[in-house]
Design an enzyme around this catalytic site. Structure first.
Site, short mmCIF file in Angstrom:
data_model
loop_
_atom_site.label_atom_id
_atom_site.label_comp_id
_atom_site.label_asym_id
_atom_site.label_seq_id
_atom_site.Cartn_x
_atom_site.Cartn_y
_atom_site.Cartn_z
N ASP A 69 -23.77 -9.05 0.12
CA ASP A 69 -23.83 -8.59 -1.27
C ASP A 69 -22.45 -8.15 -1.77
O ASP A 69 -21.71 -7.46 -1.05
CB ASP A 69 -24.79 -7.39 -1.31
CG ASP A 69 -25.16 -6.96 -2.70
OD1 ASP A 69 -25.84 -7.73 -3.40
OD2 ASP A 69 -24.78 -5.84 -3.09
N GLU A 105 -21.62 -13.36 -1.48
CA GLU A 105 -21.82 -13.26 -2.93
C GLU A 105 -20.56 -12.63 -3.49
O GLU A 105 -20.31 -11.44 -3.29
CB GLU A 105 -23.03 -12.37 -3.27
CG GLU A 105 -23.34 -12.42 -4.77
CD GLU A 105 -23.72 -11.08 -5.40
OE1 GLU A 105 -24.25 -11.11 -6.50
OE2 GLU A 105 -23.47 -10.02 -4.80
C1 GLC Z 1 -25.63 -8.01 -6.13
C2 GLC Z 1 -27.12 -8.24 -6.12
C3 GLC Z 1 -27.71 -7.45 -7.23
C4 GLC Z 1 -27.41 -5.98 -7.02
C5 GLC Z 1 -25.91 -5.74 -6.88
C6 GLC Z 1 -25.61 -4.37 -6.34
O1 GLC Z 1 -25.03 -8.53 -7.27
O2 GLC Z 1 -27.41 -9.60 -6.18
O3 GLC Z 1 -29.10 -7.65 -7.32
O4 GLC Z 1 -27.88 -5.24 -8.12
O5 GLC Z 1 -25.34 -6.65 -5.98
O6 GLC Z 1 -25.99 -4.27 -4.99
#
Ligand code: GLC
Length: 540
Positions: free
Chosen positions: A200, A258
């Site tokens: 994440d 991500e």
């Molecule tokens: C990422 C996740 C999202 C979350 C954020 C904070 O972007 O995909 O759902 O709110 O991180 O953890």
């Protein structure tokens, strides 16, 4: 070959997948009970969004304990049973790791508050003194991703940084104990048989908060490793250490970052010395236009080759408006912003959705995306062709984005509504018939028409299209490249090794079908030609 290079990975948002015990919340046993759906769909792996203990300030991305299962979602034994059931069918398991922040209920945060200023415990997070005569103003004017200040003041007057909700304090990755803690967590899940990790906000962990700190306006001008908290070069040292750990396993564990970073910075995260793969979200923000798609495809295949990885393709996930809705939104509303939101969608009544057009383009986009070299990530419910649920009453919404922007942004609840398995209300098979609570987000009446049960018996349904596409993709995929055939300006025509032709017509004029056997179309051919907003797969 590494399994993840060409995998179709199905994202499960556990609280909304299937509820086995009737409390209105999806659970791990619900995933185990529906492995047949994933097998029939033909996916290679499942990625589970967080299922850890959490107060749900941010849909589970606020984690109290990284090495346990939320009691309302099951137990570690349920996790093992689910993993075993998936593995029995050759489906890999990827879990979500959230290293940028813990929740404010994680054992470290109350300890940091109790230990006070200057303590070791507090140093695990990012605490600062405020500005102004009595420190009553936040250290900077930075905004949280969900709206509002990125700083919250605690009782003794210090402020802590949270790039997301106040319940998600950012960790201090300069500390060795923070790094060790996450290595322990990764080992914990890898030892349990987990095949990979989705990381994440992988670009935010490492920070340099040396004074003077830039203000919000100056932040926007800083890129390429100069930003105090976004995409700093040193974050790769964290992932090099993770990679060394992953490579001690046989097979090595995979990871996907991500990281919403500019395309030219993505290869760092995707390198074999780092996480190994990175999300490419460019299709989420690309308009439905052949030039835009061609540019995104070309650039990302080049970047993947540069990093030694394969590209990832994403049309929907738990953070963005579902793509059949996105493609049906009136042009005047403009394009989604960088995280796939149409800023005023659902709030501004002048923004309308043409659902027939959106569904048609979504099917065409899906068949083009699934034909691209690399790995495809499919979000639960996308196989059913679900639209975004826009009309969730304010009092039933959960996403902090909605509350922290005073409803100016609807937030992400509309793509997180519990799945319809059957056409029977009240919960469309999401919960057992004798459930004690309704689904945790309300399902609209039209969900019944999109149920797995109904679509499985309909050759023209979205589910039938996805099943056929994944089966054919497996049979047709050779190599990791593609070539472009000359075509009319409104048409894209790509050829994969082994003679798999994929043609998408973005324009109004019918296009000729490539020579060969038509194996799949996103919409029926018209007079033997490919009509508007249609993709066709042909075996030469
Ligand atoms: C990422 C996740 C999202 C979350 C954020 C904070 O972007 O995909 O759902 O709110 O991180 O953890």
């Amino acid at each position: 070959m590494d399994w993840w290079r060409t995998a179709v990975v199905y994202q499960v948002y556990p609280r909304s997948f299937a509820d086995s015990d009737g409390n209105g919340i999806g659970d791990l046993e619900g995933v185990r009970a529906h492995v047949d759906h994933l097998v029939a769909l033909g996916v290679d792996a499942v990625w589970l969004s967080p299922f850890y203990p959490s107060a749900l300030a941010d849909g589970g991305y606020d984690i109290d304990d990284y090495r346990d299962v939320a009691p309302e979602l099951g137990t570690l034994a349920d996790f093992d049973a689910m993993t075993e059931a998936l593995h029995a069918h050759g489906i890999k398991v990827v879990v979500d790791i959230v290293p940028n922040h813990t929740s404010d209920r994680h054992r470290w945060f109350p300890a940091a508050l109790a230990a006070g200023r200057g303590s070791d415990e507090r140093d695990r997070y990012v605490f600062r003194e405020g500005k102004g005569p009595d420190g009553a103003e936040p250290p900077t004017d930075w905004e949280s991703d969900f709206g509002g200040s990125a700083w919250t003041r605690v009782e003794d007057g210090q402020w802590y940084l949270h790039l997301f909700a106040p319940e998600q304090p950012d960790l201090n990755w300069d500390r060795r104990d923070v790094r060790e803690e996450f290595l322990t967590t990764l080992r914990f899940w890898a030892d349990r048989g987990v095949d990979g990790f989705r990381v994440d906000v992988a670009n935010l962990l490492v920070k340099d908060l040396t004074e003077p700190l830039p203000d919000r306006a100056a932040l926007r001008t800083l890129t390429d490793g100069n930003h105090p908290y976004e995409d700093r070069d040193a974050v790769q040292e964290v992932y090099a250490e993770w990679r060394a750990l992953f490579d001690t396993y046989d097979p090595p564990r995979m990871a996907v970052a991500e990281a919403w970073v500019p395309a030219h910075r993505r290869a760092r995260y995707a390198s074999p010395q780092g996480l190994g793969q990175a999300f490419n979200f460019d299709l989420l923000t690309a308009p439905w236009a052949p030039g835009a798609w061609r540019d995104v495809i070309t650039e990302n295949l080049d970047l993947a080759a540069e990093s030694g990885s394969t590209s990832t393709w994403v049309l929907s996930n738990h953070d963005v408006i579902r793509h059949p809705t996105r493609y049906g939104i009136t042009a005047a509303a403009g394009q989604p912003n960088e995280i796939g939101y149409i800023p005023a969608f659902g709030v501004d009544p002048s923004i309308t959705v043409d659902e027939d057009l959106g569904a048609r383009r979504a099917r065409a986009a899906t068949l083009l995306m699934l034909a691209l070299p690399g790995s495809a990530y499919v979000y639960q419910g996308e196989e059913l062709g679900l639209f975004e649920v826009a009309d969730i009453p304010a009092e039933q919404r959960q996403d902090p984005t909605f509350f922290r922007t005073g409803g100016q942004r609807l937030g992400r609840d509309g793509c997180r509504v519990p799945l319809p398995w059957t056409s029977e209300p009240p919960s469309f098979g999401f919960s057992p018939a004798d459930a004690s609570a309704p689904p945790h987000l309300p399902q609209p009446a039209w969900f019944g028409g999109f149920s797995v049960e109904r679509e499985a018996g309909d050759d023209a349904s979205s589910l039938s299209l996805y099943r056929a596409a994944l089966r054919l993709r497996r049979a047709l995929t050779r190599g990791e490249g593609l070539t472009w055939e000359a075509s009319a300006p409104e048409v894209l025509h790509v050829v994969r090794q082994g003679g798999w032709h994929v043609l998408t017509n973005f324009g109004a004029e019918p296009a000729a079908v490539p020579a060969g056997e038509v194996v799949l179309t996103s919409a029926p051919l018209v007079d033997g030609q490919v009509p508007a907003d249609t993709t066709v797969w042909v075996r030469a």
